[in-house]
Design a protein around this motif. Structure first.
Motif, mmCIF file in Angstrom:
data_model
loop_
_atom_site.group_PDB
_atom_site.id
_atom_site.type_symbol
_atom_site.label_atom_id
_atom_site.label_comp_id
_atom_site.label_asym_id
_atom_site.label_seq_id
_atom_site.Cartn_x
_atom_site.Cartn_y
_atom_site.Cartn_z
ATOM 1 N N VAL A 57 0.735 -0.964 -0.071
ATOM 2 C CA VAL A 57 0.110 0.078 0.119
ATOM 3 C C VAL A 57 1.201 1.370 0.084
ATOM 4 O O VAL A 57 0.621 2.239 -0.877
ATOM 5 N N ILE A 58 1.963 0.970 0.891
ATOM 6 C CA ILE A 58 2.841 2.429 0.819
ATOM 7 C C ILE A 58 3.681 2.613 -0.589
ATOM 8 O O ILE A 58 3.745 3.671 -0.908
ATOM 9 N N GLU A 59 3.846 1.604 -1.284
ATOM 10 C CA GLU A 59 4.522 1.839 -2.381
ATOM 11 C C GLU A 59 3.472 2.328 -3.579
ATOM 12 O O GLU A 59 4.045 3.049 -4.269
ATOM 13 N N LEU A 60 2.277 1.844 -3.555
ATOM 14 C CA LEU A 60 1.376 2.044 -4.638
ATOM 15 C C LEU A 60 0.335 3.435 -4.333
ATOM 16 O O LEU A 60 0.333 4.028 -5.502
ATOM 17 N N LEU A 61 0.189 3.848 -3.245
ATOM 18 C CA LEU A 61 -0.578 4.957 -2.938
ATOM 19 C C LEU A 61 0.036 6.189 -2.530
ATOM 20 O O LEU A 61 0.470 6.159 -1.380
ATOM 21 N N PRO A 62 -0.132 7.380 -2.895
ATOM 22 C CA PRO A 62 0.095 8.697 -2.596
ATOM 23 C C PRO A 62 -0.694 9.089 -1.249
ATOM 24 O O PRO A 62 -1.874 8.494 -1.049
ATOM 25 N N VAL A 63 -0.016 9.952 -0.548
ATOM 26 C CA VAL A 63 -0.555 10.171 0.879
ATOM 27 C C VAL A 63 -2.025 10.942 0.637
ATOM 28 O O VAL A 63 -3.068 10.700 1.537
ATOM 29 N N HIS A 64 -2.194 11.696 -0.356
ATOM 30 C CA HIS A 64 -3.673 12.257 -0.623
ATOM 31 C C HIS A 64 -4.725 11.112 -0.721
ATOM 32 O O HIS A 64 -5.868 11.663 -0.373
ATOM 33 N N ILE A 65 -4.349 10.165 -1.367
ATOM 34 C CA ILE A 65 -5.289 9.148 -1.480
ATOM 35 C C ILE A 65 -5.776 8.294 -0.361
ATOM 36 O O ILE A 65 -6.710 8.122 0.131
ATOM 37 N N LEU A 66 -4.481 8.260 0.542
ATOM 38 C CA LEU A 66 -4.753 7.609 1.844
ATOM 39 C C LEU A 66 -5.470 8.419 2.937
ATOM 40 O O LEU A 66 -6.228 7.964 3.420
ATOM 41 N N GLU A 67 -5.399 9.711 2.527
ATOM 42 C CA GLU A 67 -6.235 10.642 3.489
ATOM 43 C C GLU A 67 -7.658 10.486 3.312
ATOM 44 O O GLU A 67 -8.523 10.508 3.817
ATOM 45 N N PHE A 68 -7.839 10.452 1.764
ATOM 46 C CA PHE A 68 -9.201 10.233 1.388
ATOM 47 C C PHE A 68 -9.726 8.957 1.866
ATOM 48 O O PHE A 68 -11.084 8.790 2.304
ATOM 49 N N LEU A 69 -9.098 7.974 1.863
ATOM 50 C CA LEU A 69 -9.541 6.500 2.304
ATOM 51 C C LEU A 69 -9.659 6.569 3.782
ATOM 52 O O LEU A 69 -10.583 6.118 4.334
ATOM 53 N N ALA A 70 -8.839 7.413 4.684
ATOM 54 C CA ALA A 70 -9.063 7.321 6.154
ATOM 55 C C ALA A 70 -10.444 8.076 6.277
ATOM 56 O O ALA A 70 -11.178 7.628 7.311
#
Length: 124
Positions: A57-70
């Protein structure tokens, strides 16, 4: 450079007890904990959740996508949010603008906005 999730005293409750307040955050660093989490304060009760990201997940997704997923995860894992109005605090402006405008250039955001619409529709 980022700021700690609760760097200042958090706003956890509003004067209206029927409105839930929540914060979510995600991080992605080279060393140390990488994950997302959230806290929601609903009718005097605090709900907290946290997820650690896999290396993939860390390799594939940038932080702005992870923030939206949160943000989306919070709406889905805290059942008490399903029957109340909710004020979300998100510290990533790309997510904030996408949610406010209901549009985005990033195709991944467009898909996440569709999921958000589904969640909002289910809550009605």
């Amino acid at each position: 450079r980022g700021v700690h999730f609760f760097g200042e005293a958090p706003l956890l409750a509003l004067s209206d007890p029927h409105i839930a307040v929540g914060r979510t955050d995600a991080n992605r660093v080279k060393r140390g904990f990488c994950g997302m989490g959230g806290v929601a304060y609903i009718r005097g009760v605090a709900y907290y959740w946290m997820v650690r990201f896999s290396e993939r997940v860390i390799e594939l997704l940038p932080v702005h996508i992870l923030e939206f997923l949160a943000y989306l995860t919070q709406l889905n894992v805290v059942p008490a949010l399903h029957d109340t109005d909710y004020m979300a605090f998100v510290d990533n402006m790309a997510v904030v603008y996408a949610l406010q405008l209901q549009k985005a250039r990033d195709s991944r955001f467009q898909e996440l906005l569709l999921l958000d619409s589904d969640v909002v529709e289910e809550r009605r």
